[in-house]
Structures are given as C-alpha cells and as structure tokens.
Design an enzyme around this catalytic site. Sequence first.
Site, PDB file in Angstrom:
ATOM      1  N   LYS A 242       8.303  -0.499  -6.574  1.00 49.69           N
ATOM      2  CA  LYS A 242       8.076  -1.792  -6.297  1.00 49.69           C
ATOM      3  C   LYS A 242       8.180  -2.891  -7.223  1.00 49.69           C
ATOM      4  CE  LYS A 242       4.804  -4.081  -2.759  1.00 49.69           C
ATOM      5  NZ  LYS A 242       3.556  -3.933  -2.035  1.00 49.69           N
TER       6      LYS A 242
ATOM      7  N   SER B 211       3.824  -4.989   2.790  1.00 53.80           N
ATOM      8  CA  SER B 211       4.729  -5.402   1.906  1.00 53.80           C
ATOM      9  C   SER B 211       5.744  -4.660   1.156  1.00 53.80           C
ATOM     10  CB  SER B 211       4.003  -6.599   0.747  1.00 53.80           C
ATOM     11  OG  SER B 211       3.040  -5.610   0.019  1.00 53.80           O
TER      12      SER B 211
ATOM     13  N   SER C  60      -0.241  -2.244   2.624  1.00 54.44           N
ATOM     14  CA  SER C  60       1.243  -2.516   2.483  1.00 54.44           C
ATOM     15  C   SER C  60       1.908  -1.052   1.822  1.00 54.44           C
ATOM     16  CB  SER C  60       1.098  -3.629   1.125  1.00 54.44           C
ATOM     17  OG  SER C  60       1.102  -4.784   1.764  1.00 54.44           O
TER      18      SER C  60
END
Lengths: 489, 102
Positions: free
Chosen positions: A75, A150, A174
């Site tokens: 990420k 997310s 997330s």
Amino acid sequence: MAALTDIRDAIRSRACSSREAVLACIEAIQACDPQLKAFVSYDGDRAIERAEEIDEQIEQGQPLGPLAGVPIAVKDNLCTSFGYTTCSSKMLEHFAAPYDAHVIQCLNAAGAVIIGKTNLDEFAMGSSTENSGLFQTKNPWDVSRVPGGSSGGSAAAVAARLVPAALGSDTGGSIRQPASFCGVTGLKPTYGRVSRYGLVAYGSSLDQIGPLAQDVRDAALLLGVIAGHDPRDSTSVQHDVPDYVAALDAPLTHVRIGVPAEYFGEGLDPEVRAAVEAALDVYRQRGAELVPVHLPHLAYAIACYYLIATAEASSNLARYDGVHYGYRSEKVTDYVDLYCASRQEGFGPEVRRRIMLGTFALSSGYYDAYYLKALKVRTLIRQDFEKAFEACDVIAGPVAPTPAFRLGEKASDPLSMYLADIYTISVNLAGLPGISIPCGRSADGLPIGLQLMGPHFGEAPLLRIAHEYQRETDWHTRTPPVCANGTKE
Amino acid sequence: MAKKIDEAQVRHIAMLSRLKPSDDEVRLFSEQLSAIVEYIEKLNEVDTTDVEPTAHALPIHNVFREDVPTEPYGPDQALNNSPQRVGSFFGVPKVLDQDSGA
C-alpha cells in the site's frame, strides 16, 4: 498468478525463476491495471533487477529467505526508499521517503521483490478508495463498484491476480473490508504485533499493517515475515513470533465460536446474513460449538471511532506544513497563509473534514464532552470483548453490512459511508486481531466476507480456525471477471 | 433546529486546523459536520461514571532504551523533499517586512 506459497515453492525448487515470476506479474499489471487502476506506481526494471539478484543467490546455493524471489505489492502509505510514497494525496505526490518502513525491511530481508505500490483512500481515510487524491480503483468483480477501502488497491490487485499478495493497513477496517468486497483474505493483526515504523500515521492508537492474500496460508506466511518487535515503534511488543504456517496444521479440537447477536441486527443485508450463517453452519458441521455472546456497546463503536481516529489524525497530519516536505501552495500571502493554503490545496475534502472533526473534538470546551467521553466508551467496548472471549475462542460475524456498493453511491454523504464501518471498527478500538475470508457471493455475483476476531495476540488460533473453513470450501479460489488468470466461471 | 456546528464555528475550527475553506465549503462542512456530531452525541446515552479512559488498547507504558546516538541525516537527505531549499535551510516566505525595522 498463483498463490504466494506456490510461487515461493516453485522458485525454491527451480521450477521457475524469480525473474519469470516477476515478469508474469508485470504482464498481468500491464494487461489489467489500466482497467482496475489498483497501482499508484510500479517499477518493472527495478523489480526485474532485484529478481535477478535473487536468482543469482539461488544459483549459488545461498541461504534463502522465506519469500525469496516472490513478487509482492504494498500500500502506498508505507515508506519505501525507492520511488514515491504518495498516500494517494496531492500533498505527498512527489514525496521520496528517505528510509524504508520496518515491514519493507522485513520483506527485503525475506527476499521478496516489491513490484509496486497500491492505491488507497487519501491517508487511508475512507472505505471505498474513492477518496484517493489520484484516481479511483475499480472492483475486479464489477468495475462499476468500489473495491472497498482504504486498502482498495491492494485488495483489487490480489483479487485480480496481478500479484500473489500485498500489504495493507487497517485503522477501522481498511484491510478486512476491501478483502471482503474483493473476495480475498485480509488480516488485521493485534495492535503492536507489527511495527508501524514507516507507516504514514493516520490514527496511531488504531493503525496496524497486515497482509491481503489469496488464502489463509499465504496470509500466515506473510504475517510471520512482518511481525515482531522493533525498537523504532514503542508500541510494538516483545512477544515471540510463532510459526503461523506450521500452526495451520495443528489439530483442531472443540472450537467455540462466539456469535454476537449485535452483528446480525438491523441494517444487515439479507444476502450477507445468509452467507455468514451458512459459513457458521460449516463450522458447526465440523464440530465447532456456536456460543451466543454479547457486545452491547457495538452501537456506539462508530461514534467512538470517528472521534478518536479523527482526533489522532488532526494531530498526526499537523506535520504537513508546506515547509519540510510535501505540497506548498504557490499563492501565499504570509507565513500563516503558507500553512493554510498549502494544506487546503494539498489535502482532499475527506481529509480536511476529518482534520476539522478531530480538531473540534480536541478543542477547548469540547474535549471532555467528546474526546474524553469517546476514550471511556472505548474502555467499555474493549471490556465487552474481554468478557465475550471468556466463553469462546473466536467471534464470528459479517465484515460489512452489504457487498461492494456502486462508485459514487455514498461519496456525497460522509456519514452514510462511516456507518458502513459498523462491524470492523470495534476490533481496532479494542486492539484485537481480525480476519476477513470469502464466504459466498450475492445474487449480483459480488463476494461476501466472513469476519473472525480473536483475543490479543491470538493470531495463530485465529488463522488456524479461518484455515479450517478454507479446507472445507472453495470461495477463496474463485476469480473475478477482470483477472490476469482469465475468467474461470 | 440550530446547527451543531455553525458557519462561524467551522471558520474557527478551520483556522485552528490551518485550513482555508471557501465560503461554499464552509456551508457544506457546517451541514456535514453538524450531522456527524449529532450522530456522535449518541455517546451521551452511555453511562461512563467511574469508567477509566482507554488511550491505547494494550497496557503499554513508558518504553525505555539505551540512549545511543545513531547516524543523523545530512542536509541533502533532510532537505531532499523540501518545497523550497535555500542552501542548507528550509526556505519560507518573509515573516517580517524589510521596512518594519526588525
């Protein structure tokens, strides 16, 4: 793209080279990512160079790390000393971190090849990846829908088999919620299990890094690589790291699964309920005991979370001042305006909204009524779980109230987006490990996730119990319409 | 009903947050933040008498280590991401006018 463990074993046994595995990854990204937009950046040349180094080590018979030669994505809120670490924000669009996050060092030491960095809601604030300041990521099961967030880029990339596995971060769901929306396995470890050094901070008492993978075995392998104490994160704990993969084959006797009525109440989509209940039946048929438990303060978790997380965010994001690094406005009148204009232009609307909500909660006259109150309710939420775990080994429920929603569906109503986090955020408030595994599909063909939650540092039994489900079912092996392996269904 | 967070409050919070919302955004945030704060006030239903606050989920207190110096970043590394570099310094707009006699 085969699973992480399979690629690792193939490289180790010289059935394929790391270079071949990495090239397959790059081809998959080139074929599918223009449609999905899961990646913020990837560097094929760098990855191939690294793969050739690993192949050389294998050639020479050198000792190999547990992920030697395996391509992986991370990420883009994890600092890397190569490329940019953007947090999908205009604020950090050209930010070149001077160091690697602890987990990046762990991946490198294990021999992994980091192929690229994935999209997220700006600064990890969101549940759909629509808040990315760069572009929207699509769900590979239905490109008109969100991948969740997310860690939406990581989840979409793993689901579409662009990479065998990826790292995400989870502050309020997330990792688990996008894993559920994209039909992959996602683990949020216990708070303190994985060092947050080099993870760009959002809510520091809640943030935790974890794996998104095709199955529990791969998640266990990856957790073993990134878990452990790191003196640079004072909240990372000294506990030993067990062999999570070996623990998957341990005998499983008399499992007690807690089923909280509060997780099956109003607002839960009937298809999600049916899929999760069917998953519980699988456990029951395998001899598990289903135990009713209660988490009476669940109804307050969202309110509690959105005060604590935003308060921490307002403090953490004060560092973006337009001076030391990051975006600076070009239209500046004086030095206070330098801060205000740079932050106004550099942050997207959801980040600004959360900074303001957190600033409000901490401001003079409101601190006791909002922030302190939330910290006290957090205690009650934590105690609910402690009490529940006296009667069960893990707690099961849905990950999200619905399958993936449509792009734009909730984008204009921030509160409705927050309310969809109901089943994931209490795990962060209590600091517990939680895993999302695919357990079904909606009539529209969208994946549905089962969430299992364990006590602090109970990752090994949690993974063991999640693995049992994947031994009995094949939801985790299904691939979406947009997939580098081609359509299977 | 009066808004939980009116436009004047939004402007005050924006200043504390070092943000600079447009008039339209002040109106929008007043509405949105008011709705969120109204929802958050659910917490008042919970009796928290004698409940200790939890700032961290784990009982971690002060953590000590040996105070061993490590290699610091040099100016090039430290200034590498600076939007404006002036020699070995971070560049910022003038704080005081040249004419102010400072």
